[in-house]
Design an enzyme around this catalytic site. Sequence first.
Site, PDB file in Angstrom:
ATOM      1  N   SER A  59     -24.233  95.729 -38.298  1.00 54.44           N
ATOM      2  CA  SER A  59     -23.961  95.032 -37.036  1.00 54.44           C
ATOM      3  C   SER A  59     -24.164  93.538 -37.196  1.00 54.44           C
ATOM      4  O   SER A  59     -24.992  93.092 -37.991  1.00 54.44           O
ATOM      5  CB  SER A  59     -24.890  95.543 -35.933  1.00 54.44           C
ATOM      6  OG  SER A  59     -26.212  95.060 -36.133  1.00 54.44           O
ATOM      7  N   ASP A  60     -23.409  92.763 -36.436  1.00 53.68           N
ATOM      8  CA  ASP A  60     -23.783  91.371 -36.247  1.00 53.68           C
ATOM      9  C   ASP A  60     -25.115  91.378 -35.508  1.00 53.68           C
ATOM     10  O   ASP A  60     -25.516  92.394 -34.926  1.00 53.68           O
ATOM     11  CB  ASP A  60     -22.713  90.623 -35.457  1.00 53.68           C
ATOM     12  CG  ASP A  60     -22.721  89.128 -35.745  1.00 53.68           C
ATOM     13  OD1 ASP A  60     -23.772  88.605 -36.170  1.00 53.68           O
ATOM     14  OD2 ASP A  60     -21.687  88.472 -35.511  1.00 53.68           O
ATOM     15  N   TRP A  61     -25.801  90.258 -35.535  1.00 47.83           N
ATOM     16  CA  TRP A  61     -27.157  90.204 -35.002  1.00 47.83           C
ATOM     17  C   TRP A  61     -27.166  90.511 -33.505  1.00 47.83           C
ATOM     18  O   TRP A  61     -26.538  89.796 -32.717  1.00 47.83           O
ATOM     19  CB  TRP A  61     -27.782  88.852 -35.316  1.00 47.83           C
ATOM     20  CG  TRP A  61     -28.569  88.844 -36.606  1.00 47.83           C
ATOM     21  CD1 TRP A  61     -29.847  88.397 -36.774  1.00 47.83           C
ATOM     22  CD2 TRP A  61     -28.154  89.315 -37.892  1.00 47.83           C
ATOM     23  NE1 TRP A  61     -30.249  88.576 -38.085  1.00 47.83           N
ATOM     24  CE2 TRP A  61     -29.238  89.128 -38.791  1.00 47.83           C
ATOM     25  CE3 TRP A  61     -26.983  89.890 -38.385  1.00 47.83           C
ATOM     26  CZ2 TRP A  61     -29.181  89.493 -40.139  1.00 47.83           C
ATOM     27  CZ3 TRP A  61     -26.926  90.254 -39.729  1.00 47.83           C
ATOM     28  CH2 TRP A  61     -28.010  90.051 -40.577  1.00 47.83           C
ATOM     29  N   PHE A  62     -27.844  91.594 -33.126  1.00 51.09           N
ATOM     30  CA  PHE A  62     -27.973  92.054 -31.738  1.00 51.09           C
ATOM     31  C   PHE A  62     -26.648  92.546 -31.159  1.00 51.09           C
ATOM     32  O   PHE A  62     -26.470  92.558 -29.947  1.00 51.09           O
ATOM     33  CB  PHE A  62     -28.561  90.952 -30.838  1.00 51.09           C
ATOM     34  CG  PHE A  62     -29.868  90.397 -31.332  1.00 51.09           C
ATOM     35  CD1 PHE A  62     -31.039  91.116 -31.191  1.00 51.09           C
ATOM     36  CD2 PHE A  62     -29.918  89.161 -31.964  1.00 51.09           C
ATOM     37  CE1 PHE A  62     -32.249  90.605 -31.657  1.00 51.09           C
ATOM     38  CE2 PHE A  62     -31.122  88.642 -32.439  1.00 51.09           C
ATOM     39  CZ  PHE A  62     -32.291  89.374 -32.280  1.00 51.09           C
ATOM     40  N   ALA A  63     -25.730  93.001 -32.009  1.00 51.46           N
ATOM     41  CA  ALA A  63     -24.427  93.483 -31.525  1.00 51.46           C
ATOM     42  C   ALA A  63     -24.421  94.980 -31.268  1.00 51.46           C
ATOM     43  O   ALA A  63     -23.385  95.523 -30.872  1.00 51.46           O
ATOM     44  CB  ALA A  63     -23.331  93.126 -32.527  1.00 51.46           C
TER      45      ALA A  63
END
Length: 803
Positions: free
Chosen positions: A287-291
């Site tokens: 995941s992208d950060w916090f996605a």
Amino acid sequence: MARLCTLAVGSVTVLLARGVIAEAQITNDTFFYGQSPPVYPSPQIQGLGDWAAAYSQAQAFVAQLTIEEKTNLTGGYAEENGCSGNIYAIERLGFPGLCVTDAGNGVRGTDFVNGYASGIHVGAAWNKGLTYRRGVDMGGEFRAKGVNLQLGPVVGPLGRVAEGGRNWEGFSADPYLSGKLVAQHIRGVQSNGVGTCTKHYIGNEQETDRNPTTNSQNETVASLSSNIDDTTMHELYLWPFVDAVHAGTVAIMCSYNRINNSYACQNSKTLNGILKTELGFQGYVVSDWFAQHSGVASAEAGLDMVMPSGLAFWGPNLTEAVQNGSIPEARLNDMATRIMATWYYTNQNDGYPARGVGMPASLSAPHEVVNARNPSARPGLMQAAVEGHVLVKNVDNTLPLQKPRLLTVYGYDAVNPQFNTPTPGLSSWALGLTSTDVYSVLCGFSSALGPCTPFLGYAANGTIYTGGGSGATSPAYISAPLDAIQARAMQDGDTVVYWDTQNINATGAVEGATDACLVFINAEASEGVDRPALYDSYSDSLVINIANQCSNTIVTIHNAGIRLVDNWIDHPNVTAVIYAHLPGQDSGRALVSILYGDVSPSGKLPYTVARNESDYGAILSPVQTPEESEYSLFPQDAFSEGVYIDYRSFDAKNITPRYEFGYGLTYTTFSYSDISISKIPNPRNQSAYATGAIIPGGHADLFANVVTVSATITNIGSVGAAEIAQLYVGIPASGQPVRQLRGFEKVFLTPGGSQTVHFYLQRRDLSVWDAVAQNWRMVVGGHYSFSVGASSRDLPLTSTFTL
């Protein structure tokens, strides 16, 4: 829960509320538009292509793990080091864990590393070999710092939105050019045993509304939904990701946005259906950060690793979900196997540096110094910086400079940054300033120019050599234009005068004895913020003011994206213009080598420069959904233009650009002759449709060469220089652009020299996506057009061929 299966080509799986599987037959191209059909289960890694040995090793390793240990592989955790993310070690089996860190243009947020030319600069160089070399050198630095996974390269955003804040991180607005260069980057980095994480998958074409927010009614507003039809997805946005998977990228980062109303990191169609099934991707999805926005749903949809922490939805919850049967243990095994397979695939199990050894938690505290810079990288750094400069205007051979006695220099972009005031893309940003600080930082340094307007589009505090945000670089030094020009003047015995642009007015500022006035402006961009415009009045006024007083005004633009110039480009005293892009730490030195003729410029535009912002149409600016809209809680972005972005749109609408895609001047002239086309027999597949085993990237025969186009290039001028020969193809099918890039070769020719270049076209290069058949199809019996020349609108050689 229901057992799900992979259905035949031409249909998708649909999970009904009562748990019954049904087949929804695809009847047209808009079947997927605005909705994202479920595709389950998540395919398991099979060891396709050259992944077989790594797969076997990973299987044996994972078989020894507890459920908790498998879970620990899937989620990041906080550690006191400089890595962007970490994965737990499993010490009893000798696995040291993983360090993943930014970014696609070099190691960020640490010391003793180089600041490489940014993606857009590499795209402007159009040099496959140089891109590979950049990857090799960069990969060596990631390895020396104990980084297992580079969070890059970038091919999404592709560059659909002209004002997109992250377009500078990618290579080009064209999928073919982006695909060829991303493949070279991946092979170069991974030759050092460092994994690459190609991002952002997929449709993440703007920064505005990329993440959920809260409105004035304290309601959650979802991320923007990129609504993309099936053909557009395959022929445009997916295209460079195919090249990345085929080149062996070990990870794919899912993006923040929604795709057809399903979040990218829990979109089973794009992850399970396209990436892991159709493309045969053998690595893992991170995941992208916090996605991540769900637990069970994201796991079943194909997400394998969460960053920066697995605790929000997974962690103990994932373990419990497996134990109680909510998630099959086979899915967790596949996550762990994919992650471990990449470790073996890159040979990180054999003598790899300690995790994060050169990534201290704080550069201000005493720490072990790991000098990752290899002297052998210096020539490549400089060459890449040089080749991304694009000369677009040069009246009466203004450049190169002819032994000037006095040069006057103007513009905020000429000088080295003043580090006491943070500036986007500069050292303080590269060392960790987040996108949420954009407005306060920009207002901080722009207030001297008047009332603060966040993100004015220029950096009044110094030259830019990279963009802002997670893709920024952390160079050991910066060669600013003024510094390099002064050094050259000292060497030659000349004089350079720099004028403080704050004190320039319409009545004077130009010395009458000057040989040339060098004006430096820029166009900044950053993650987290889309650009407000493609030009700014402050910079344009500066150019016009100097040009009104100086008969030889040379303008250099350091631009993190498209920059319009029509407010002054036709001024009779503007004699030369260079798009200098983002050259990295050797910016000034590279520019001076071009200004003084040590080398001829050889870059060409990887995007289209319009005459007016309105020429870009509806995809000039990011979509913003008003709060009173019926879609206010679920913003929508209709990609209704289909494949018609950038030069494809200008061609379709018959709009004359200021500078077309692929345009660029040198200090010499080239001629083109002798086009020839020949078919390469492929006895294994006589069908119009792609067949053969699935390998990383798709059907094997998609990557087989089927046609060769050749042409001869001759240097008919008096200066040795490199030319970028470009091949454009017109595919004889409804809905296809009149021309699209399908080949390019960069060759250096001495005066009078000639070379025959060969473009090898693969089956996929000549195919269209058949949404009903869910396969690539060549147009058998159709008359393909092939054009070769110096740009997308300078194509002197044209021929046709029937397949």
